[in-house]
Design a protein around this motif. Structure first.
Motif, short mmCIF file in Angstrom:
data_model
loop_
_atom_site.label_atom_id
_atom_site.label_comp_id
_atom_site.label_asym_id
_atom_site.label_seq_id
_atom_site.Cartn_x
_atom_site.Cartn_y
_atom_site.Cartn_z
N HIS A 37 -10.41 -2.81 -0.02
CA HIS A 37 -9.02 -2.41 0.13
C HIS A 37 -8.39 -3.20 1.28
N ASP A 38 -7.11 -3.51 1.15
CA ASP A 38 -6.43 -4.14 2.27
C ASP A 38 -5.87 -3.06 3.20
N TYR A 39 -5.30 -3.50 4.33
CA TYR A 39 -4.83 -2.53 5.32
C TYR A 39 -3.72 -1.64 4.77
N ALA A 51 1.10 -0.78 10.42
CA ALA A 51 0.97 -1.38 11.75
C ALA A 51 -0.12 -0.69 12.57
N HIS A 52 -0.18 0.64 12.45
CA HIS A 52 -1.18 1.39 13.21
C HIS A 52 -2.59 1.07 12.71
N VAL A 53 -2.77 1.02 11.40
CA VAL A 53 -4.09 0.71 10.84
C VAL A 53 -4.52 -0.70 11.24
N LYS A 54 -3.59 -1.64 11.16
CA LYS A 54 -3.92 -3.02 11.53
C LYS A 54 -4.33 -3.12 13.00
N SER A 75 -13.16 -10.24 7.33
CA SER A 75 -13.74 -11.05 6.27
C SER A 75 -15.26 -11.03 6.25
N ASN A 76 -15.90 -10.68 7.39
CA ASN A 76 -17.36 -10.74 7.41
C ASN A 76 -18.04 -9.44 7.82
N VAL A 77 -17.26 -8.40 8.09
CA VAL A 77 -17.86 -7.18 8.63
C VAL A 77 -18.88 -6.57 7.67
#
Length: 457
Positions: A37-39, A51-54, A75-77
């Motif tokens: 999922h993206d932010y 903005a808060h999640v990012k 990208s690598n977590v």
């Protein structure tokens, strides 16, 4: 591996480091990224602002970087956490086994085994202890069927002890090694990936390798070579170019790294059943000596993609498909170069390749400049003089006739050309019985504006 296992393990590591558990949003971010999922999606699913999640994600990656000692990012977590947990489990005193089956990594805490003798064929039911903590993330793999087949033959059929994969940065050397591991992991007792980018001494590297091998053995062996002899080990040493000097001819070791050359020779000359793969921008000097001795070693110069690179252009959404091969040829099938140039074509020409290629005599450099410059910075002064001369030639070069008498001694010229070939900047081409040399066309376009042409001999 399940996300709940990853969350539990990560929380334990953070607690041990900071004395605090992960909070609910941090866990939600990890779980969301794990599920691709993206932010924005994470924010929507948990009633938070984008903005808060990012912002909180940035704090989380920094926290995990400090905890793990790795550069953690979105990208690598996933791969870093999974590999770190696997490494932790594989090194526990009770020797949990990492079982490789159908290219899936499963964790179990039973059925300990003594590795089979190296000459015994491995089966899908046998386990391989692996540690890929220091391996890069494999995000994309382009078709390298021929090269993979060659590597598998060298390792599984020819029992090659030492393999060097070298070529320009970004060509896909690490990617092909990771894909190779995926396809042949069941053939080994141990697999480990080590990066030399932090310049570990040989003694440090050998200690780390023994620390990886020894927990599964009732009586640790004395040397790394002893493990190579007794078991079937696959060791990948990445970033080998970092133990070489810059400003010197290719493959000359830093003072503190000279004993690596002796170690590589020992690997090639000692009878054992393991394989060590070196990944480098340039070919180590002693490899030529070992090849002349007919030792069981091989070298793969990884070059650009052919038609397979059309996948890159298709993913980018470029048009004028009939001219894609011209674009691929112009940029030597280099995956990173093509990705950057494709982005430029999208930005400036709305994806129209034909418009970008209108000037057939010009190779646009653009954002390739820092990549090319980083390669040229490693050259010796002699190589810079020679490559500058080559860049002003409009055809392949017969070095015995065209350059030696006018600008360089024969010895200097041959040494420089040999070094440039070992860096992948100059290619040898055959014309009848003659050996000719040509400079990579992209570098040929870039060098006249980067390295001034010297008028001195």
């Amino acid at each position: 591996m399940e996300i709940q296992d990853i969350l539990k393990w990560t929380d334990e590591q953070v607690l041990a480091k900071t004395g605090k558990h992960l909070d609910s949003l941090q866990k939600a971010i990890l779980e969301g990224v794990w599920e691709h999922h993206d932010y924005e999606e994470i924010a929507e699913n948990h009633q938070r602002s984008y903005a808060h999640v990012k912002k909180e994600a940035w704090k989380l990656w920094k926290l995990l970087s400090d905890t793990m000692g790795e550069d953690v990012k979105k990208s690598n977590v996933c791969s870093l956490l999974e590999q770190a947990e696997i490494s932790h489990i594989s090194n526990r005193a009770d020797v949990l086994q990492i079982v490789i089956s159908n290219s899936q990594v499963n964790i179990c805490g039973e059925n300990k085994r003594s590795p089979s003798p190296p000459e015994t064929s491995q089966t899908q039911n046998q386990s391989t202890i692996i540690n890929l903590t220091e391996a890069p993330e494999l995000t994309t793999f382009y078709n390298r069927t021929s090269e993979l087949s060659t590597l598998k033959q060298w390792i599984l059929e020819d029992h090659t002890r030492l393999i060097t994969i070298y070529g320009l940065s970004g060509m896909g050397k690490s990617a092909i090694a990771l894909k190779l591991i995926e396809e042949i992991n069941t053939e080994f007792d141990y697999i480990i990936w080590k990066s030399l980018n932090n310049l570990p001494t040989l003694s440090t590297l050998q200690t780390e390798l023994k620390d990886f091998f020894s927990p599964s053995q009732p009586t640790p062996l004395s040397t790394v070579i002893d493990y190579f002899c007794k078991f079937r080990c696959l060791v990948i040493l990445d970033d080998v170019q970092d133990i070489f000097k810059t400003g010197e001819l290719a493959g000359q070791y830093l003072t503190e790294s000279k004993d690596y050359g002796t170690f590589f020779k020992q690997i090639a000359r000692t009878s054992h059943h393991s394989c060590i793969i070196l990944i480098s921008w340039e070919k180590p000097r002693e490899i030529a000596t070992l090849e002349a001795e007919n030792r069981p070693i091989k070298t793969l110069h990884l070059k650009g993609l052919g038609e397979e690179a059309t996948e890159i252009l298709r993913e980018k959404g470029l048009t004028d498909e009939q001219q894609w091969l011209d674009l691929i040829t112009r940029y030597q099938g280099h995956p990173v170069w093509l990705n950057l140039i494709a982005s430029t074509i999208l930005e400036l020409f709305n994806g129209r390749v034909s418009q970008f290629l209108e000037d057939k005599n010009d190779i646009f450099i653009g954002e390739l400049s820092p990549i090319l410059e980083s390669k040229l910075e490693r050259l010796s002064d002699l190589e810079k003089q020679v490559i500058s001369r080559l860049a002003h030639q409009q055809q392949v070069i017969d070095i015995s006739q065209q350059l030696a008498d006018r600008h360089f001694s024969k010895t200097d010229l041959l040494q420089a050309i040999q070094s440039l070939v070992r860096r992948g900047l100059v290619e040898k081409v055959s014309e009848g019985e003659r050996s000719l040399f040509e400079l990579n066309p992209v570098f040929q376009q870039y060098i006249p504006n980067s390295i001034p042409l010297s008028n001195s001999n």
